[in-house]
Design an enzyme around this catalytic site. Structure first.
Site, PDB file in Angstrom:
ATOM      1  N   HIS A   1     -13.851  56.646  -4.094  1.00 28.83           N
ATOM      2  CA  HIS A   1     -14.543  55.365  -4.228  1.00 28.83           C
ATOM      3  C   HIS A   1     -14.316  54.714  -5.591  1.00 28.83           C
ATOM      4  O   HIS A   1     -13.940  53.542  -5.693  1.00 28.83           O
ATOM      5  CB  HIS A   1     -16.030  55.582  -3.977  1.00 28.83           C
ATOM      6  CG  HIS A   1     -16.852  54.349  -3.886  1.00 28.83           C
ATOM      7  ND1 HIS A   1     -17.403  53.727  -4.974  1.00 28.83           N
ATOM      8  CD2 HIS A   1     -17.251  53.631  -2.803  1.00 28.83           C
ATOM      9  CE1 HIS A   1     -18.103  52.674  -4.581  1.00 28.83           C
ATOM     10  NE2 HIS A   1     -18.025  52.594  -3.267  1.00 28.83           N
TER      11      HIS A   1
ATOM     12  N   ILE B   1       4.499  48.259  -9.518  1.00 33.63           N
ATOM     13  CA  ILE B   1       4.072  49.323  -8.603  1.00 33.63           C
ATOM     14  C   ILE B   1       2.843  48.860  -7.834  1.00 33.63           C
ATOM     15  O   ILE B   1       1.879  48.370  -8.427  1.00 33.63           O
ATOM     16  CB  ILE B   1       3.723  50.610  -9.377  1.00 33.63           C
ATOM     17  CG1 ILE B   1       4.932  51.131 -10.143  1.00 33.63           C
ATOM     18  CG2 ILE B   1       3.182  51.690  -8.451  1.00 33.63           C
ATOM     19  CD1 ILE B   1       4.619  52.289 -11.068  1.00 33.63           C
TER      20      ILE B   1
ATOM     21  N   ASN C   1     -25.303  47.291   1.701  1.00 34.79           N
ATOM     22  CA  ASN C   1     -24.623  47.171   2.995  1.00 34.79           C
ATOM     23  C   ASN C   1     -25.524  47.345   4.214  1.00 34.79           C
ATOM     24  O   ASN C   1     -25.078  47.804   5.254  1.00 34.79           O
ATOM     25  CB  ASN C   1     -23.517  48.233   3.098  1.00 34.79           C
ATOM     26  CG  ASN C   1     -22.396  47.998   2.128  1.00 34.79           C
ATOM     27  OD1 ASN C   1     -22.312  46.951   1.518  1.00 34.79           O
ATOM     28  ND2 ASN C   1     -21.539  48.984   1.986  1.00 34.79           N
TER      29      ASN C   1
ATOM     30  N   ASP D   1      -0.859  53.058 -11.123  1.00 40.32           N
ATOM     31  CA  ASP D   1      -1.339  51.689 -11.225  1.00 40.32           C
ATOM     32  C   ASP D   1      -2.553  51.567 -12.139  1.00 40.32           C
ATOM     33  O   ASP D   1      -2.971  50.456 -12.466  1.00 40.32           O
ATOM     34  CB  ASP D   1      -1.692  51.137  -9.836  1.00 40.32           C
ATOM     35  CG  ASP D   1      -0.845  49.919  -9.464  1.00 40.32           C
ATOM     36  OD1 ASP D   1      -0.176  49.373 -10.363  1.00 40.32           O
ATOM     37  OD2 ASP D   1      -0.867  49.516  -8.289  1.00 40.32           O
TER      38      ASP D   1
ATOM     39  N   SER E   1     -19.453  47.221  -2.246  1.00 43.70           N
ATOM     40  CA  SER E   1     -18.815  47.935  -3.360  1.00 43.70           C
ATOM     41  C   SER E   1     -17.442  47.363  -3.679  1.00 43.70           C
ATOM     42  O   SER E   1     -16.969  47.464  -4.808  1.00 43.70           O
ATOM     43  CB  SER E   1     -18.640  49.418  -3.020  1.00 43.70           C
ATOM     44  OG  SER E   1     -19.812  50.135  -3.249  1.00 43.70           O
TER      45      SER E   1
ATOM     46  N   ASP F   1     -19.120  54.938 -11.582  1.00 43.03           N
ATOM     47  CA  ASP F   1     -18.854  55.259 -10.180  1.00 43.03           C
ATOM     48  C   ASP F   1     -18.611  56.759 -10.023  1.00 43.03           C
ATOM     49  O   ASP F   1     -19.119  57.563 -10.810  1.00 43.03           O
ATOM     50  CB  ASP F   1     -17.654  54.438  -9.692  1.00 43.03           C
ATOM     51  CG  ASP F   1     -17.757  54.062  -8.219  1.00 43.03           C
ATOM     52  OD1 ASP F   1     -17.600  54.961  -7.372  1.00 43.03           O
ATOM     53  OD2 ASP F   1     -17.996  52.880  -7.927  1.00 43.03           O
TER      54      ASP F   1
END
Length: 489
Positions: free
Chosen positions: A229, A244, A333, A196, A419, A187
């Protein structure tokens, strides 16, 4: 895989930020002069724009070596060679490069050659994009549950309706996944300083492929520079259970960043090839691809340039599959029927778009490549997301993709797109691999389809939703099921 802006290769169409902390800003890549042929190898043809080419030959060092010599004779520069699949990425300003490279004895080795883009190359040579990486924080306690334990909720898990739809919350009562499993986030880069993500991040297997498709292992080069993204995708796959923020589908597995999106938002073929070959060579179990390869929405087999590139990319993904990598990709999309292609008016997107007739031999890559799991998007109401591509025999499974809460640099946000659907399936595949470590890509693919929850077409008839409840154009084999992935067989 939204197509509405410069960043339309990626599918974050809706962002509602909810920032919870601050991190150091990602550094910007330095630009430098591109590859250029030397005077001793330059051909006599008038120079044209600097372009990249994918050249196909037979696999094996001997064949590839001859192609490299042909590239030099035609005034080009070899950028990256893949002996294992018989692909050479080359660069040239020779306007007649396609013809010149095939002339001479060495050129006879070439099966096909095609430009990988329609705009001139702008990135610099190997090692020119040095980055200053932000300092990673101390990893938080992972707090993983045992098989008999009950997971302790993270603060924002209550907002993750998507995890309930795919039964990930129930699957977590069985397992959060194994540290043996490695997932590649192919990506725009992953912010490994995010608290996290830091506990599950694997730096040694991360890479940056956006410099002409040459793997760059500069520390921090895998981090995002202009796009959140990839960080969002990574959180859906494997945000840690650490008290968290949120929890990913597979919070116990490891993730690596494979950066294949440049600062302008483009994913050129050589980037994607670099990333998937890297994943194979670094023994990744699953890779997520929430993008389509630029500049063509559909790469047509009967087009010279596009056909050559389609073949090069196909070989790369086939190689990865044979070496144990399951690839999962977003369906797109454009609310487009992938099973009945007719026209394309959205590409090339790096110069001037044209309207052209296409057919089903024209592929949206990588999602339509053999062996790649194609994922459509659903809403919280268990309906097809309005933007999601579809197609009978094209969609493998579906997963939540509308208004999904996940990690971004500096906090959390809600994005929408296929995505966002794809990493849910990637996470389920990682859980499945955790409990069935001996399974390869084919076994994982079949199990994902078999264990998905059948989802019928809309009650109000929609002529686009062809097929049956068990397998249809909107949802494929159904909505992916994380609980079945870890409890059946």
């Amino acid at each position: 895989m939204s197509r509405s802006s410069r960043s339309h290769r990626l599918s974050a169409g809706l962002a509602v930020a909810a920032l919870a902390f601050t991190t150091a800003g990602a550094a910007t890549a330095a630009q430098a002069a591109p590859f250029a042929p030397t005077a001793s190898t330059a051909a006599s043809s008038a120079p044209g724009p600097l372009m990249n080419y994918a050249i196909n030959t037979k696999a094996g060092h001997g064949h590839v070596k001859k192609v490299e010599e042909a590239v030099k004779a035609a005034g080009g520069t070899v950028v990256q060679s893949y002996d294992e699949i018989g692909v050479v990425i080359a660069q040239a300003t020779n306007a007649d490069f396609r013809t010149d490279v095939r002339s001479g004895r060495d050129g006879r080795e070439i099966q096909s050659v095609g430009a990988t883009r329609t705009a001139a190359v702008s990135e610099g040579p190997v090692g020119s994009a040095a980055k200053t990486a932000p300092t990673a924080p101390t990893a938080q306690s992972r707090g993983l549950n045992t098989a008999e334990g009950t997971p302790t909720p993270d603060p924002r898990e209550v907002e993750q309706w998507d995890m309930q739809q795919i039964k990930a919350d129930l699957a977590h009562k069985v397992t959060d996944g194994s540290r043996r499993v490695l997932v590649g986030i192919n990506d725009s880069g992953v912010d490994d300083t995010h608290p996290d993500l830091a506990p599950n991040f694997d730096a040694k297997d991360s890479v940056n492929c956006v410099n002409n498709g040459v793997p760059d292992t500069t520390a921090g080069g895998w981090r995002p520079t202009t796009s959140s993204h990839g960080t969002h995708v990574a959180g859906t796959v494997a945000a840690a259970r650490n008290g968290i923020g949120i929890v990913g589908v597979a919070p116990g597995v490891r993730i690596a960043s494979v950066k294949v999106v440049n600062d302008d938002g483009f994913i050129y073929p050589e980037y994607s090839i670099c990333g998937i070959i890297w994943a194979a060579e670094h023994h990744m179990d699953v890779t997520n691809h929430s993008y389509f390869i630029d500049p063509w929405t559909f790469w047509c087999k009967d087009n010279g340039d596009q056909g050559a590139v389609q073949e090069a990319v196909r070989r790369a993904y086939e190689y990865a599959t044979k070496h144990g990598v399951l690839s999962v990709a977003a369906a797109g999309n454009s609310n487009y029927d992938l099973a009945h292609k007719t026209t394309d008016s959205s590409s090339p997107n790096d110069t001037t778009t044209v309207t052209r007739q296409i057919n089903n031999d024209c592929l949206d890559m990588p999602t339509e490549l053999p062996g790649v799991i194609t994922v459509a998007s659903t809403t919280q109401a268990v309906a097809k997301s309005s933007f999601s591509n579809f197609g009978l025999g094209k969609i493998d499974v579906a997963a939540p993709g509308s208004s999904i809460l996940s990690t971004v640099p500096g906090g959390y946000a809600k994005f929408s797109g296929t995505s966002m659907a794809s990493p849910h399936v990637t996470g389920v595949a990682a859980l499945m691999k955790s409990v069935h470590p001996w399974w390869g890509p084919r076994e994982l693919e079949k199990a994902l389809q078999r264990e998905a929850d059948d989802t019928a077409c809309p009650a109000t008839p929609d002529p686009r939703c062809t097929g049956t409840t068990a397998n249809n154009a909107f949802f494929g084999e159904g909505i992916v099921d994380a609980l079945d992935a870890v409890t059946r067989y």
